[in-house]
Every structure is written in C-alpha cells, then in structure tokens.
Design an enzyme around this catalytic site. Structure first.
Site, short mmCIF file in Angstrom:
data_model
loop_
_atom_site.label_atom_id
_atom_site.label_comp_id
_atom_site.label_asym_id
_atom_site.label_seq_id
_atom_site.Cartn_x
_atom_site.Cartn_y
_atom_site.Cartn_z
N GLU B 64 0.82 -1.22 0.00
CA GLU B 64 0.00 0.00 0.00
C GLU B 64 0.86 1.27 0.00
O GLU B 64 0.49 2.28 -0.58
CB GLU B 64 -0.94 0.03 1.20
CG GLU B 64 -2.11 -0.93 1.10
CD GLU B 64 -1.84 -2.26 1.77
OE1 GLU B 64 -0.65 -2.55 2.08
OE2 GLU B 64 -2.80 -3.02 1.98
N PHE B 126 -11.65 -7.59 13.79
CA PHE B 126 -10.54 -7.99 12.93
C PHE B 126 -10.23 -6.90 11.91
O PHE B 126 -11.12 -6.37 11.26
CB PHE B 126 -10.90 -9.30 12.20
CG PHE B 126 -9.82 -9.74 11.25
CD1 PHE B 126 -8.57 -10.11 11.71
CD2 PHE B 126 -10.07 -9.73 9.88
CE1 PHE B 126 -7.57 -10.47 10.82
CE2 PHE B 126 -9.07 -10.11 8.99
CZ PHE B 126 -7.83 -10.48 9.46
N GLN B 127 -8.98 -6.54 11.77
CA GLN B 127 -8.51 -5.50 10.86
C GLN B 127 -9.18 -4.15 11.10
O GLN B 127 -9.45 -3.41 10.18
CB GLN B 127 -8.65 -5.94 9.40
CG GLN B 127 -7.68 -7.06 9.05
CD GLN B 127 -7.55 -7.31 7.55
OE1 GLN B 127 -8.47 -7.08 6.78
NE2 GLN B 127 -6.38 -7.79 7.13
N LYS B 176 -17.59 -1.24 5.74
CA LYS B 176 -17.93 -2.25 4.74
C LYS B 176 -19.43 -2.32 4.48
O LYS B 176 -19.87 -2.44 3.33
CB LYS B 176 -17.42 -3.62 5.21
CG LYS B 176 -17.59 -4.69 4.15
CD LYS B 176 -16.95 -6.00 4.56
CE LYS B 176 -17.04 -6.98 3.40
NZ LYS B 176 -16.49 -8.29 3.77
N MET B 485 23.80 10.01 2.88
CA MET B 485 23.67 11.26 3.62
C MET B 485 23.94 11.05 5.10
O MET B 485 24.57 11.89 5.75
CB MET B 485 22.27 11.85 3.40
CG MET B 485 22.14 13.29 3.83
SD MET B 485 23.29 14.39 2.98
CE MET B 485 22.27 15.04 1.66
#
Lengths: 171, 573
Positions: B64, B126-127, B176, B485
C-alpha cells in the site's frame, strides 16, 4: 501570556478531535477548553484558554485554527471587552460545626450549596477564573474532597470600549 | 491484505442492485478519475466488486505504501488528485507515511480506506484501526461515511478540498456495510463547505505596497517555491521577473517553475543549494517569497536569515505567512493571480545593476564543483550525463538523500512538471513507486528514477508493477553501498563513526531486476557510463542501472545545522 480564543465550528464528527489535535501537533499549551451548541443549528461554539509566549504565537494559533475546514470563525477576544464565566462544583468536608462557617464564605462569593450530606456539602460557584481560584483557596483548609471545573466560556460584550479590538487576521 | 472480512459477514450483494460502492465509482467517474492506485482486502471487497467492471484503470502496487507514493507521483506531474484505495486496519496504516508526505508537500490526494462494518466499529474487530484518529493530523481533511447516500457529496467535497487552495490529502473512511448498502443513484451532488473559502485574489493595497518596494529596492530577489507549480504560475512568474528584471531563486520543490537556463535564474537555495542563491538571500534588501514556506532546510538558522531584507510573502495559505520569518508585505493569494496583478501594475523596475553584477560574479566564482579528473564515477558526473543524454527534458523522480541533492543540483529543469521528489517529509522509498505514477501521468515522456541504494531497497517490490504495466522507466541506482547522507553527516559531525550507515552486504541489483524480468546493467567506470548510459536512458523499455559511484563522495556546498546561509562549507574545491 494567557489568551482566550473563541471558535464557531461545524458540528461534525471529529471536529473537536481536529481542534485538540492541532494544539498538540503545534505544541500549544491549553489551559481549558469548553464546547457546546451555539445559537445556530449545526454549529458549536468552542472557547479555549491557552498560554503562549507572545502575540506572534497566538496569531499563528488563530491562523492554524482558521485553516481547519470545519472552523467557520476564530476570534482572539482577550483584548476585547468580554464576559467570561466558568462553573465549578466543589465537594467540601463539613461537619455541623463548620457548616455555618462555610456558609459565611459562600455568601460573599454568591456561590450556592446544592447538596448537603452528613460529612460534606457540594458548592456551586460561577464567575471568572480568578474568582473561582480565590474561592477554592479560601475553602481548601476545610478539606476539598472533589473538584470539577468546566473551563472558561466567553464572548464579547454587546457594547465594546472605544479602543478597537486587535486585528489578527491579515486578510 | 488477504485475510477475510470483518464481522459481521456481509452477504454478497446481488450484483444488479445499486449499492454505496456504485455511488462511489459513479462519483469517481464524474470527477474524471483516470487511474486508481489500490490494494484490495476484506473491508473493501464490495468496492472491488464494482471496480471489477469499471473502466477506470486500476494499478495494483505490491504494498500500500507503494500505491500511495505512486499516487503522489501522479498528482505531482498531472496536477490532478491521485486516488488511492486501501483496506481497513493494516491497509490503512500502511498508507500513513504517504499521507504525511503528501501533507508536507501539499500534494492533492483522495484516499479511500475500508473500515469494519458500522456495527462493530469500536469493538477491536478484525482488521480494525481508528483511521480517522490516526490520520487527522496528517490530512487536510478526513471523513467517515455514515450513510451510503452521502457518498456522492463527500467524494465531490473531497476532490474539491484536495485540489483547491493549498492542496493536500483528503481521506474517506468507508465502513464495509455502507459500501454494500443499497442506495439510489443521485443527481449531481452539491457541496457545502462554509468554513472553507480559500482567498485567491490578492489584496490590492498589498500589491501596490510590493510594487513600490520593488521599485525602491537595491538588492531584490524572488524566492519561488512549489506554490508556483500548484498555481500553474510559471508564465506569470517569467513575465514578472523579466518585466522587473528580478533574479529568481528556487526551493528544492520549486525546481522547474522558472527555466534553469534563463539568465535571471540563480539556482536552488538551502542546505545544499548554490553559493550565489544562499548569499543572495543573506544579502538581499527585498525578498519576495512566492509559494514557499520558509522551511528550515531552506532558511538555515533563522537568526541569520535574510537579515537586511524586507520580506514580501505571497501564499495561498495565510498560516504560512509570518510563521517562520517576519513579513512586511503579506499577500494571501493564488500565486498566478498575484503575479498577474503585479505584472499589470507595471511598476518601475528597480535600479540594481550593482546587485546583478555581484550575483554574476558569485556565479562565476562559486559554481557547483567536483573532481572531474576521477576515474571513478562521480555522482555529479552521472547526473550531468543523465541531463545531457535526456536533453534535460526527462521527468526526474528521486528518493531521499545524497542522490536527491545531486539530482537537484545538476539536472537543470527548464520546464514545470518534470521534477518529483519528497521534500518536506524526506521519505525514503518514495522514488521508485512515485516514478510509476509520474509515468502514468505523462506516458510519452522519458521518466528517470534516480535512487540511492538505500531507498531503492525500501520499496523494491514495485518493480513488479513496472514490468506488469510495461512502463519504460529508467531506474538509475546511484550505488555507494551506504546510506550516503547519514554517512556524510557521521563523517563530518560524528568523527567518522559510521554507525550502521554502510551496507556490508547488498543483493545483486542486476539479478534482482532480472528476477522481475527487467533488464539490469551494472556500470562501474566513468568510461562505461559515458559509453553506455545514452543508449540505456533512451531505449523504450524498463531498465535498471546499478551505477557504482565513488562511495566517499559528499554533497557540497553545505550548511551545517544551526548555521546561517552565509556560513556555507565546501564552496570551493
């Protein structure tokens, strides 16, 4: 310096979170914040009391708050002629012996007793923060069991002093 | 995320009935969305069921984070909001870095996250993650949809907020059950945002003040930031600078807003900016900031910043004016409108021959420099070769670190929308995925992803997308086998104690590219670079070039932290 900032905000979910988040994100110090419905439907009013280093910092806060999508209006009313009130509920220990003494303190502050039990009483006091501080100090020797303060809520008086309010907006 | 849906399980909808997801895709089509960078998962299954038959191109990143950086690259080049979809919980938390990056660099994004069903929000389902809470400080605005009918209005508002005023990311969290809920198609939605009215037109009095200040200035200079690019004010800036003969300095993110070959162009200022630009800022008596936010990497120590200058600041975001630098002439406006007003004002140009002569002398005496005799590939040389082999016309996308600074110093941009880099947040791993978005936004232009070997390995998986979509991106890894760097700072400020900044073992990048069926080439001499780069950079297929550069090379000039712009180090060989 202490500043009082008034916001009119859209009454949407998460708006208070956005405002308080901004204070922590920008490292501003809040003394109190009070929220409630305003005279307009769908709008709420937030009064924040903050501590800042200088006027530049308070101007920056005002601008950052103004930038929030849900914030309709921001005013720093510190330098205006305002009415500011706070409410405190104080549960103080009181025996029959001390009760009268407490009443004599309550009266000049125009506080009121709203609950009495065998060993304590609950006092309600409204006014500016300083008055409430003074009252708390005065009764603390009797033993404060619980204390709840609402934080300041405020707005400008209908009639302003002749000196114009300080301009913060650069628009 | 491959795991299943959050409870309670939502039944597969009859595909023919209209649902919240239909309203969502319809709203995206109305906004003219061409491409979605998305990753499916449990909570966004109803939306993905509609994407299945949508005409909008869907790009499947392999992480993602890659998806949102690609959307940033797309937004930077196209000027249109990048659209991202991620599922709830881990999908949403994986895009947090990209949101913060887009917020810092004012990139327009509209990001959709799935959420567990409304009935279980707050139960640690969940999630589930509190996406609104997590993203509030790093989005311009965020929503959670409570009713399917609200989707068209919210999407329209989100696109408007993301792309107007000072652009930024807007997130829409969709539970959802809302995405699956039956809904009715609607007519055009109306937006209602009484608290959001960006000021576009400049205040006339302030414009007059600035015109007068310019006419009296002896040492004026323009500092142009990315605000010029967002406002598409390139022509107006050129017209104004030419009319008033004002020298122009760019910030890192502003590069391309003013042609690098133009005689009035000074260069980039800041920590690794050129000597002339930094000295010009230190000594000017009038500083006109157009769409830059006086970032600390640009100003150095604020105590020493532009001590003799009256500052004028044109910005669409009033909160930026006076935030870091005291401003005498504040102009809240769209950069293009303000510049047009300034041009129309036809003020008397300043008399500043001496100043211009001084700037020219500095330019001649203190150009960027490196050891041209070295047989190793100097990264600066590599950037010069890339510039010349692409005629200075490619889109250059970078990651973050030394290579980013060398690209900014040596690739001279003559046009806008050719430069994609992570400035404010400095996000390693940004470059490779961002190049995918950049290529999709401008499919015909040559896209060069200049990366370091550190940042490349943070989002390597997106090579799969480059292959899958057959994007002819040229990936040039300036490989010094170190976090350059960090290594440079440890060398200079920590007595060369190289704590975890050197890679003791690296994979073969060539083999890695080949594993993704992408051509990989190793180049480790200057001669080889001179001979082979041209062909590799101009072919019409994806290529990965593992370019071994001198591992001890440092970026100069440099302003040490806490120092002022006039205290540059390494200005001379």
């Amino acid at each position: 310096m202490r500043r009082i900032i008034c916001l009119t905000v859209m009454n949407r979910p998460g708006v208070l979170n956005r405002v308080t988040n901004l204070f922590s994100k920008r490292n501003y110090n809040i003394e109190s914040i009070s929220v409630g419905h305003s005279e307009l439907e769908g709008m709420s009013r937030i009064t924040c009391v903050i501590h800042v280093e200088d006027e530049k910092a308070s101007e920056q806060i005002t601008k950052q708050l103004n930038k929030q999508i849900d914030v309709i209006k921001v005013t720093d009313i510190t330098d205006q002629s305002i009415v500011a009130r706070e409410l405190a509920l104080i549960k103080v220990q009181s025996t029959p012996q001390t009760r009268n003494e407490l009443y004599s303190l309550i009266e000049p502050f125009r506080a009121s007793v709203i609950d009495v039990s065998k060993e304590s009483m609950v006092i309600q006091i409204t006014g500016e923060s300083e008055k409430i501080e003074a009252f708390i100090e005065l009764i603390s020797p009797y033993g404060i069991k619980e204390l709840a303060r609402t934080g300041t809520t405020a707005f400008p008086r209908g009639t302003q002093r002749s000196a114009p309010p300080k301009q913060v907006s650069i628009l | 995320m491959l795991q299943g849906a959050a409870l309670p399980e939502v039944k597969a909808e009859n595909t023919r009935s209209i649902t919240g997801s239909d309203l969502l895709l319809d709203a995206l089509e109305r906004e003219g969305v061409e491409v979605i960078f998305g990753y499916p998962g449990g909570a966004v299954l109803p939306i993905y069921d509609k994407i299945y038959s949508s005409k909008i191109l869907h790009v499947l990143p392999r992480h993602e984070q890659g998806g949102i950086h690609a959307a940033e690259g797309y937004a930077r080049i196209s000027g249109k909001p990048g659209v991202v979809i991620a599922t709830s919980g881990p999908g949403a938390t994986n895009i947090v870095t990209g949101l913060a990056d887009a917020m810092m660099d004012s990139l327009p994004l509209v990001v959709f996250t799935g959420q567990v069903a409304t009935g279980v929000i707050g139960t640690d389902a969940f999630q589930e993650a509190d996406v609104l809470g997590i993203t509030t400080p790093i989005t311009k605005y965020n929503y959670q949809v409570r009713k399917a009918e609200d989707i068209p209005k919210i999407v329209k508002e989100a696109f408007y907020i993301a792309s107007s005023g000072r652009p930024g990311p807007v997130l829409i969290d969709i539970p959802k059950d809302i995405a699956a809920a039956p809904a009715e198609m609607q007519e055009e939605a109306e937006i209602h945002l009484p608290g959001y009215q960006p000021t576009k037109h400049p205040n006339y009095l302030q414009i007059r003040k600035l015109i007068e200040a310019v006419s009296k200035a002896k040492k004026p200079v323009i500092l142009a930031g990315a605000g010029v690019l967002h406002a598409k004010a390139m022509h107006a800036l050129k017209a104004y600078a030419e009319q008033q003969k004002l020298p122009v300095i760019h910030t890192l993110l502003g590069l391309g807003g003013f042609p690098a070959e133009h005689p009035l162009f000074i260069g980039m200022a800041g920590m690794h900016g050129c000597y002339t630009a930094n000295m010009a800022l230190s000594q000017c008596d009038l500083l006109i900031n157009i769409g830059a936010r006086f970032d600390d990497r640009l100003t150095g120590n604020l105590k020493h910043f532009a001590p003799h200058a009256s500052v004028a600041h044109i910005d669409i975001d009033p909160a930026e004016i006076g935030k870091n630098v005291e401003t005498l002439i504040p102009i809240v406006a769209d950069a293009k409108e303000a510049l047009q007003e300034l041009v129309n004002g036809e003020g008397k140009p300043p008399v500043h021959d001496e100043w211009m002569k001084q700037l020219e002398e500095w330019q001649e005496e203190f150009p960027y420099h490196y050891d041209q005799t070295s047989l190793e590939v100097k990264p600066q040389k590599a950037m010069e070769l890339i510039h010349s082999f692409t005629n200075g016309e490619a889109i250059v996308v970078t990651d973050v670190g030394q290579h980013q600074m060398w690209a900014a110093q040596y690739y001279r941009f003559n046009e806008a929308n050719r430069w994609v880099t992570s400035g404010g947040l400095g996000t390693m791993g940004f470059g490779l995925p961002a190049s995918i978005g950049a290529q999709l936004a401008d499919p015909k232009r040559n896209v060069i992803a200049v990366l370091g070997d550190g940042g490349f390995q943070m989002c390597t998986q997106e090579l799969a997308v480059i292959r899958e979509m057959n994007l002819p991106i040229k990936i040039v890894v300036l490989n010094n086998q170190a976090l350059g760097m960090v290594r440079q700072w440890q060398e200079i400020f920590y007595d060369s104690r190289f704590s975890h900044s050197k890679f003791s073992s690296q994979p073969s990048f060539v083999k890695l590219a080949e594993a993704y069926d992408i051509k990989g080439v190793l180049i480790d001499t200057k001669e080889q670079a001179e001979n082979e780069l041209k062909h590799l950079l101009t072919c019409n297929e994806p290529v990965l070039i593992d370019l071994r550069i001198d591992p001890n090379e440092n970026v100069f000039p440099m302003i040490a932290p806490g120092k002022g712009l006039h205290e540059m180090e390494g200005v001379k060989p």
